[in-house]
Each structure stands twice: as structure tokens, then as C-alpha cells.
Design a protein around this motif. Sequence first.
Motif, PDB file in Angstrom:
ATOM      1  N   ALA A  21       0.836  -1.211   0.000  1.00  0.00           N
ATOM      2  CA  ALA A  21       0.000   0.000   0.000  1.00  0.00           C
ATOM      3  C   ALA A  21       0.869   1.258   0.000  1.00  0.00           C
ATOM      4  CB  ALA A  21      -0.930  -0.009   1.212  1.00  0.00           C
ATOM      5  N   LEU A  22       1.957   1.244   0.769  1.00  0.00           N
ATOM      6  CA  LEU A  22       2.848   2.406   0.773  1.00  0.00           C
ATOM      7  C   LEU A  22       3.507   2.601  -0.587  1.00  0.00           C
ATOM      8  CD1 LEU A  22       4.537   1.998   4.266  1.00  0.00           C
ATOM      9  CD2 LEU A  22       2.909   3.764   3.561  1.00  0.00           C
ATOM     10  N   GLN A  23       3.883   1.503  -1.239  1.00  0.00           N
ATOM     11  CA  GLN A  23       4.488   1.603  -2.569  1.00  0.00           C
ATOM     12  C   GLN A  23       3.488   2.172  -3.572  1.00  0.00           C
ATOM     13  OE1 GLN A  23       7.571   1.179  -3.171  1.00  0.00           O
ATOM     14  NE2 GLN A  23       7.620   1.197  -5.386  1.00  0.00           N
ATOM     15  N   GLU A  24       2.241   1.706  -3.517  1.00  0.00           N
ATOM     16  CA  GLU A  24       1.220   2.232  -4.427  1.00  0.00           C
ATOM     17  C   GLU A  24       0.979   3.716  -4.180  1.00  0.00           C
ATOM     18  OE1 GLU A  24      -2.312  -0.091  -4.085  1.00  0.00           O
ATOM     19  OE2 GLU A  24      -1.537  -1.698  -5.334  1.00  0.00           O
ATOM     20  N   ARG A  25       0.967   4.112  -2.926  1.00  0.00           N
ATOM     21  CA  ARG A  25       0.770   5.520  -2.597  1.00  0.00           C
ATOM     22  C   ARG A  25       1.920   6.358  -3.126  1.00  0.00           C
ATOM     23  NH1 ARG A  25      -0.154   6.732   3.495  1.00  0.00           N
ATOM     24  NH2 ARG A  25      -1.835   5.280   3.083  1.00  0.00           N
ATOM     25  N   ARG A  26       3.144   5.833  -2.999  1.00  0.00           N
ATOM     26  CA  ARG A  26       4.306   6.556  -3.500  1.00  0.00           C
ATOM     27  C   ARG A  26       4.214   6.755  -5.006  1.00  0.00           C
ATOM     28  NH1 ARG A  26       9.960   3.783  -3.247  1.00  0.00           N
ATOM     29  NH2 ARG A  26       9.985   3.962  -5.479  1.00  0.00           N
ATOM     30  N   TRP A  27       3.819   5.708  -5.735  1.00  0.00           N
ATOM     31  CA  TRP A  27       3.681   5.830  -7.187  1.00  0.00           C
ATOM     32  C   TRP A  27       2.560   6.786  -7.546  1.00  0.00           C
ATOM     33  CZ3 TRP A  27       7.356   4.953 -10.324  1.00  0.00           C
ATOM     34  CH2 TRP A  27       8.283   3.949 -10.080  1.00  0.00           C
ATOM     35  N   SER A  28       1.489   6.782  -6.759  1.00  0.00           N
ATOM     36  CA  SER A  28       0.385   7.701  -7.007  1.00  0.00           C
ATOM     37  C   SER A  28       0.837   9.147  -6.848  1.00  0.00           C
ATOM     38  CB  SER A  28      -0.766   7.386  -6.048  1.00  0.00           C
ATOM     39  OG  SER A  28      -1.797   8.330  -6.198  1.00  0.00           O
ATOM     40  N   TYR A  29       1.585   9.417  -5.775  1.00  0.00           N
ATOM     41  CA  TYR A  29       2.095  10.777  -5.563  1.00  0.00           C
ATOM     42  C   TYR A  29       3.067  11.176  -6.661  1.00  0.00           C
ATOM     43  CZ  TYR A  29       0.101  10.785  -0.850  1.00  0.00           C
ATOM     44  OH  TYR A  29      -0.750  10.753   0.217  1.00  0.00           O
ATOM     45  N   THR A  30       3.900  10.242  -7.096  1.00  0.00           N
ATOM     46  CA  THR A  30       4.843  10.531  -8.175  1.00  0.00           C
ATOM     47  C   THR A  30       4.097  10.856  -9.459  1.00  0.00           C
ATOM     48  OG1 THR A  30       6.486   9.068  -7.178  1.00  0.00           O
ATOM     49  CG2 THR A  30       6.790   9.621  -9.490  1.00  0.00           C
ATOM     50  N   PHE A  31       3.075  10.066  -9.782  1.00  0.00           N
ATOM     51  CA  PHE A  31       2.298  10.311 -10.987  1.00  0.00           C
ATOM     52  C   PHE A  31       1.603  11.669 -10.919  1.00  0.00           C
ATOM     53  CE2 PHE A  31      -1.728  10.117 -13.303  1.00  0.00           C
ATOM     54  CZ  PHE A  31      -1.244   9.877 -14.579  1.00  0.00           C
ATOM     55  N   ASP A  32       1.037  11.994  -9.766  1.00  0.00           N
ATOM     56  CA  ASP A  32       0.380  13.296  -9.602  1.00  0.00           C
ATOM     57  C   ASP A  32       1.366  14.446  -9.786  1.00  0.00           C
ATOM     58  OD1 ASP A  32      -2.034  12.060  -9.144  1.00  0.00           O
ATOM     59  OD2 ASP A  32      -1.918  12.255  -6.952  1.00  0.00           O
ATOM     60  N   ALA A  33       2.566  14.310  -9.261  1.00  0.00           N
ATOM     61  CA  ALA A  33       3.571  15.367  -9.396  1.00  0.00           C
ATOM     62  C   ALA A  33       4.001  15.531 -10.846  1.00  0.00           C
ATOM     63  CB  ALA A  33       4.778  15.057  -8.517  1.00  0.00           C
ATOM     64  N   VAL A  34       4.208  14.425 -11.542  1.00  0.00           N
ATOM     65  CA  VAL A  34       4.619  14.500 -12.956  1.00  0.00           C
ATOM     66  C   VAL A  34       3.494  15.081 -13.802  1.00  0.00           C
ATOM     67  CG1 VAL A  34       5.229  13.090 -14.966  1.00  0.00           C
ATOM     68  CG2 VAL A  34       6.337  12.670 -12.773  1.00  0.00           C
ATOM     69  N   ALA A  35       2.267  14.691 -13.542  1.00  0.00           N
ATOM     70  CA  ALA A  35       1.134  15.230 -14.301  1.00  0.00           C
ATOM     71  C   ALA A  35       0.992  16.729 -14.057  1.00  0.00           C
ATOM     72  CB  ALA A  35      -0.152  14.507 -13.915  1.00  0.00           C
ATOM     73  N   SER A  36       1.166  17.161 -12.833  1.00  0.00           N
ATOM     74  CA  SER A  36       1.079  18.585 -12.518  1.00  0.00           C
ATOM     75  C   SER A  36       2.192  19.363 -13.213  1.00  0.00           C
ATOM     76  CB  SER A  36       1.168  18.784 -11.009  1.00  0.00           C
ATOM     77  OG  SER A  36       1.164  20.147 -10.690  1.00  0.00           O
ATOM     78  N   ALA A  37       3.393  18.823 -13.217  1.00  0.00           N
ATOM     79  CA  ALA A  37       4.510  19.492 -13.902  1.00  0.00           C
ATOM     80  C   ALA A  37       4.251  19.566 -15.404  1.00  0.00           C
ATOM     81  CB  ALA A  37       5.815  18.753 -13.617  1.00  0.00           C
ATOM     82  N   ALA A  38       3.711  18.518 -15.986  1.00  0.00           N
ATOM     83  CA  ALA A  38       3.413  18.521 -17.423  1.00  0.00           C
ATOM     84  C   ALA A  38       2.356  19.565 -17.758  1.00  0.00           C
ATOM     85  CB  ALA A  38       2.946  17.130 -17.863  1.00  0.00           C
ATOM     86  N   VAL A  39       1.338  19.692 -16.930  1.00  0.00           N
ATOM     87  CA  VAL A  39       0.298  20.708 -17.167  1.00  0.00           C
ATOM     88  C   VAL A  39       0.904  22.106 -17.049  1.00  0.00           C
ATOM     89  CG1 VAL A  39      -1.801  21.719 -16.200  1.00  0.00           C
ATOM     90  CG2 VAL A  39      -1.634  19.254 -16.514  1.00  0.00           C
ATOM     91  N   SER A  40       1.754  22.326 -16.068  1.00  0.00           N
ATOM     92  CA  SER A  40       2.371  23.639 -15.880  1.00  0.00           C
ATOM     93  C   SER A  40       3.257  24.006 -17.070  1.00  0.00           C
ATOM     94  CB  SER A  40       3.210  23.650 -14.604  1.00  0.00           C
ATOM     95  OG  SER A  40       2.399  23.454 -13.483  1.00  0.00           O
ATOM     96  N   VAL A  41       4.057  23.073 -17.529  1.00  0.00           N
ATOM     97  CA  VAL A  41       4.937  23.340 -18.675  1.00  0.00           C
ATOM     98  C   VAL A  41       4.112  23.590 -19.926  1.00  0.00           C
ATOM     99  CG1 VAL A  41       6.646  22.272 -20.197  1.00  0.00           C
ATOM    100  CG2 VAL A  41       6.910  22.118 -17.724  1.00  0.00           C
TER     101      VAL A  41
END
Length: 68
Positions: A21-41
Motif C-alpha cells: 500500500a505504501l508503494q502504491e501511494r508513492r507511485w500515485s504521488y509521483t504520478f500526480d507530481a509528474v502530471a502537474s509538472a506537465a500541465v504547468s509546462v
Amino acid sequence: MAHVLAMVVDGVGGFVKTLWALQERRWSYTFDAVASAAVSVTMALVLCLLAIRASYRHRRGDMLFASF
């Protein structure tokens, strides 16, 4: 003895589920951060292109009026 073994197996199973569960949460947070950076760029690029286009239109309009 069987009861102790069952408790150990249950404890290890709970530990593995928690790690998963912690690993899935980490990947979820990573995906959210990358998606946010892509939208900003992408938004910055679009705004930059719109500013260049508006500047080009403004200069082109000045050149047309100056030629008459």
C-alpha cells in the motif's frame, strides 16, 4: 505451536500488505507530481506562443500602417 505459526504468517501478510500500500501511494504521488509538472509546462508554452503571436500581430499592424 500451530497457533503461533498462524500468528506469524498473519503478521508477515499484514506487513507485506502495508508495504504494498505504501508503494502504491508513492507511485500515485509521483504520478500526480509528474502530471502537474506537465500541465504547468504545457500552459507556460501555450501562453508563450500566444504572447509571441500577439507581438507579431502588433508589429505587423504597425508596419502596415507605416507603409501608407
